[in-house]
Design a protein around this motif. Structure first.
Motif, mmCIF file in Angstrom:
data_model
loop_
_atom_site.group_PDB
_atom_site.id
_atom_site.type_symbol
_atom_site.label_atom_id
_atom_site.label_comp_id
_atom_site.label_asym_id
_atom_site.label_seq_id
_atom_site.Cartn_x
_atom_site.Cartn_y
_atom_site.Cartn_z
ATOM 1 N N PRO A 7 0.875 -1.211 0.065
ATOM 2 C CA PRO A 7 -0.031 0.119 0.172
ATOM 3 C C PRO A 7 0.739 1.350 0.089
ATOM 4 C CG PRO A 7 0.020 -1.223 2.194
ATOM 5 C CD PRO A 7 0.732 -2.011 1.225
ATOM 6 N N PRO A 8 0.401 2.350 -0.516
ATOM 7 C CA PRO A 8 1.255 3.490 -0.700
ATOM 8 C C PRO A 8 1.590 4.169 0.884
ATOM 9 C CG PRO A 8 -0.876 3.962 -1.538
ATOM 10 C CD PRO A 8 -0.810 2.647 -1.319
ATOM 11 N N PRO A 9 2.514 4.763 1.174
ATOM 12 C CA PRO A 9 2.804 5.151 2.573
ATOM 13 C C PRO A 9 1.716 6.361 2.645
ATOM 14 C CG PRO A 9 4.483 6.069 0.890
ATOM 15 C CD PRO A 9 3.653 5.025 0.179
ATOM 16 N N PRO A 10 1.183 6.361 4.185
ATOM 17 C CA PRO A 10 0.433 7.409 4.146
ATOM 18 C C PRO A 10 0.867 9.009 3.696
ATOM 19 C CG PRO A 10 1.249 6.696 6.466
ATOM 20 C CD PRO A 10 1.874 5.900 5.300
ATOM 21 N N PHE A 12 2.627 12.601 4.042
ATOM 22 C CA PHE A 12 3.186 13.323 5.317
ATOM 23 C C PHE A 12 2.078 14.154 5.888
ATOM 24 C CE2 PHE A 12 5.600 16.800 6.884
ATOM 25 C CZ PHE A 12 6.798 16.043 7.713
ATOM 26 N N ASP A 13 2.050 13.964 7.398
ATOM 27 C CA ASP A 13 1.176 14.928 8.295
ATOM 28 C C ASP A 13 2.299 15.612 9.053
ATOM 29 O OD1 ASP A 13 -0.340 15.701 10.479
ATOM 30 O OD2 ASP A 13 -1.419 13.975 10.482
ATOM 31 N N PRO A 14 1.981 16.949 8.637
ATOM 32 C CA PRO A 14 3.082 18.081 9.416
ATOM 33 C C PRO A 14 3.008 18.115 10.988
ATOM 34 C CG PRO A 14 1.137 19.123 8.271
ATOM 35 C CD PRO A 14 1.091 17.885 7.776
ATOM 36 N N LEU A 15 1.706 17.485 11.519
ATOM 37 C CA LEU A 15 1.571 17.569 12.827
ATOM 38 C C LEU A 15 2.149 16.344 13.510
ATOM 39 C CD1 LEU A 15 -2.101 19.229 13.466
ATOM 40 C CD2 LEU A 15 0.310 20.206 13.069
ATOM 41 N N LYS A 16 2.451 15.423 12.697
ATOM 42 C CA LYS A 16 3.289 14.050 13.362
ATOM 43 C C LYS A 16 4.736 14.203 12.940
ATOM 44 C CE LYS A 16 -1.029 11.362 13.298
ATOM 45 N NZ LYS A 16 -1.919 10.157 12.538
ATOM 46 N N GLY A 17 4.806 14.789 12.086
ATOM 47 C CA GLY A 17 6.523 14.984 11.766
ATOM 48 C C GLY A 17 7.062 13.769 10.937
#
Ligand code: DMJ
Length: 549
Positions: A7-10, A12-17
């Motif tokens: 599966p494609p990686p999730p 990027f979430d800037p609040l999770k870094g």
């Protein structure tokens, strides 16, 4: 058939870094597993109430003081102690992004574009660095570099501050006039010399220009070389008052006002370079070992620890502790994990007991700014938190015929067991009794963040539910006693309960920007899922602006 593609990686979430980088640093946060629904719902409710409170103050600022440094929350006038560059606005950016209030950020940007940092006024290099430079850089990262103006402003501010570092020693002047390029005097403070490093390192990271990091590193190197000839009397215990020739002017050492964040930055520099330069951890360890040995005090028979300023020549403690010192529990707890110093976790908890006690024992539930505890003695790992009776027994048991060696005092587990992480209807334990020893010296609550900062860090590390309850009580006290029709105000006397008929009698017309940058942010994160701004993926500057590790 060939196996299906992974599966494609999730996204990027800037609040999770960044969650998959290599590091020499051990994990800081505990593993929280999947929380039960009752816990998720309670946290979500509380988180929304903190956000609502933040928005109440932010709306007041926007309505009456947009673009000014501060709103005066009673008169609804504005106040400009930080160059008039919009301290509250810039200090709020990273919190707005964490609270997912992106449209408010866009609105704020319209006021940022025109900022000009050349002003014929003496401005504080320290405050400009931690509030503005830190605010711009953190918001630049948290918004995924969507707004280049944030980096442009960081560069232009840093460039106007750089000449302030051209002192005989390279230490920045306390006050600097960015128009005349002069300082009114040769003064600086240890906290001011040692609290530019994270921001300047980050600016080099984002621009590729080494000059910022070099200026900051030169200061760390100078502090590292300092000895008796500079006025240092105890290794690692840097006195607060300095001149820009690189000499300590007095002998008082403080982990509160004028010293605080320089000690904090030794540890955080270590974190920001993922442990790759051993200098920072060495300097941090030396300071903390000396602090524990010389400065830390205990109140017999209680878990309360006390950290007053200390005269490094006469080797005597001062008689007070300030709210600013309450960041120390969070710092010690992080250092305990990062540098494998488990004993520091015990000290962190003891100091936090004192800081929280200062809130819990007052009529308003708010802490005074400065207090004194009488009857303390130097901290001793062997006698700490043991009553006189326990110690008498431990000393004398062998004189009794047939007596066996008493068990050592039980040490609570460093981490809360999995099954106790999410209790329903948690009730806080009783307070330690220490009021006979206590004297308040400054009765004001200035909306300061240090205790909730430490609470947030201790919660993320241990998972102990009491930290969330302590934080919630503090939030409710702020709502009850600081709220004004337009924002939040300083409370003049934390012992004076204001009733509904005279709500403003106890207010002062002041609201510093750290309420938005720090106090509300830490409270919000205390009730957020633990992977939001995780301590394993971010490092906070001293104004609570998170930088990505
Ligand atoms: C903030 O501006 C920073 O945390 C600084 O390091 C000292 N304390 C104030 C808030 O109390």
């Amino acid at each position: 058939p060939p196996p299906p593609p992974p599966p494609p990686p999730p996204p990027f979430d800037p609040l999770k870094g960044h969650t998959d980088f290599e590091t020499n640093i051990p994990p800081i946060q505990r593993s929280f597993g999947t929380p039960p629904l009752h816990h998720v719902e309670k946290c979500e409710q509380r988180r929304l109430l903190v956000k609502k409170a933040f928005l109440h103050g932010w709306t007041g600022y926007k309505t009456y003081a947009m673009g000014a440094d501060e709103l005066m929350p009673i008169s609804n006038k504005s106040h400009n102690p930080f160059g008039g560059w919009g301290a509250t606005l810039v200090d709020s950016l990273s919190t707005l992004l964490i609270m997912e209030l992106d449209s408010e950020v866009e609105l704020a940007l319209t006021n940022i574009t025109a900022l000009n940092f050349t002003i014929n006024e003496n401005i504080s290099v320290f405050e400009s660095t931690i509030r503005y430079l830190g605010g711009f850089l953190s918001a630049y990262e948290l918004s995924e570099q969507k707004y280049p103006v944030l980096l442009d402003k960081a560069i232009s501010l840093a460039n106007t501050l750089l000449p302030a570092f051209d002192s005989p020693s390279g230490l920045p002047y306390h006050h600097w006039n960015t128009a005349t390029k002069k300082s009114p005097n040769q003064n600086t403070f240890f906290a001011e010399a040692g609290t530019v490093q994270l921001e300047f390192m980050m600016l080099t990271r984002h621009t590729g220009n080494p000059v910022y990091q070099e200026k900051a590193q030169a200061i760390t190197d100078l502090l590292d070389r300092m000895g008796y000839e500079h006025g240092l009397r105890i290794p690692g215990l840097y006195p607060s008052e300095m001149d820009t020739r690189g000499r300590f002017k007095k002998s008082m050492v403080s982990f509160g006002a004028m010293g605080d964040s320089a000690f904090e930055y030794f540890l955080k520099e270590h974190l920001l370079v993922e442990g790759e330069n051993p200098q920072y951890a060495r300097m941090y360890t030396e300071s903390i070992d000396s602090m524990t040995h010389h400065m830390l005090r205990q109140l017999s028979g209680t878990p309360l620890l006390y950290l007053p300023p200390y005269n490094s020549i006469t080797r005597t403690p001062d008689s007070y502790m300030d709210h600013l010192t309450c960041f120390v529990p969070g710092m010690l707890a992080m250092g305990a994990k990062v540098l494998d110093r488990p004993q520091d976790m015990i000290l962190a908890k003891g100091l936090l007991e004192t800081c929280v006690y200062m809130y819990r024992h007052t009529n308003t539930g708010l802490s005074p700014e400065i207090w004194s505890i009488a009857g303390t003695e130097p901290y001793d790992r062997l006698t700490y938190n043991r009553t006189k009776e326990e110690l008498d027994y431990a000393r004398n048991w062998w004189f009794k015929p047939n007596a066996t060696i008493p068990p050592p005092p039980s040490i609570p587990p460093a981490q809360v067991p999995e099954e106790e992480l999410y209790p329903e209807n948690y009730v806080l334990g009783p307070m330690v009794l220490a009021s006979d020893h206590l004297r308040i010296i400054d009765w004001r609550y200035l909306l300061r963040p240090e205790t909730v900062e430490s609470i947030y860090i201790l919660y993320r590390i241990t998972g102990d539910p009491k930290y969330q309850e302590w934080g919630w009580d503090i939030f409710e006290a702020i709502e009850k006693h600081c709220k004004t029709p337009s924002a939040y105000a300083v409370v003049r006397n934390v012992l004076q309960y204001t009733n509904a008929e005279h709500p403003y009698m106890n207010h002062a017309d002041s609201m510093e920007s750290f309420l938005f940058a720090e106090t509300f942010k830490y409270l919000y994160l205390l009730f957020s899922p633990p992977d939001i701004i995780s301590l394993d993926h971010f490092v906070f500057n001293t104004e609570a602006h998170p930088f990505r590790r």
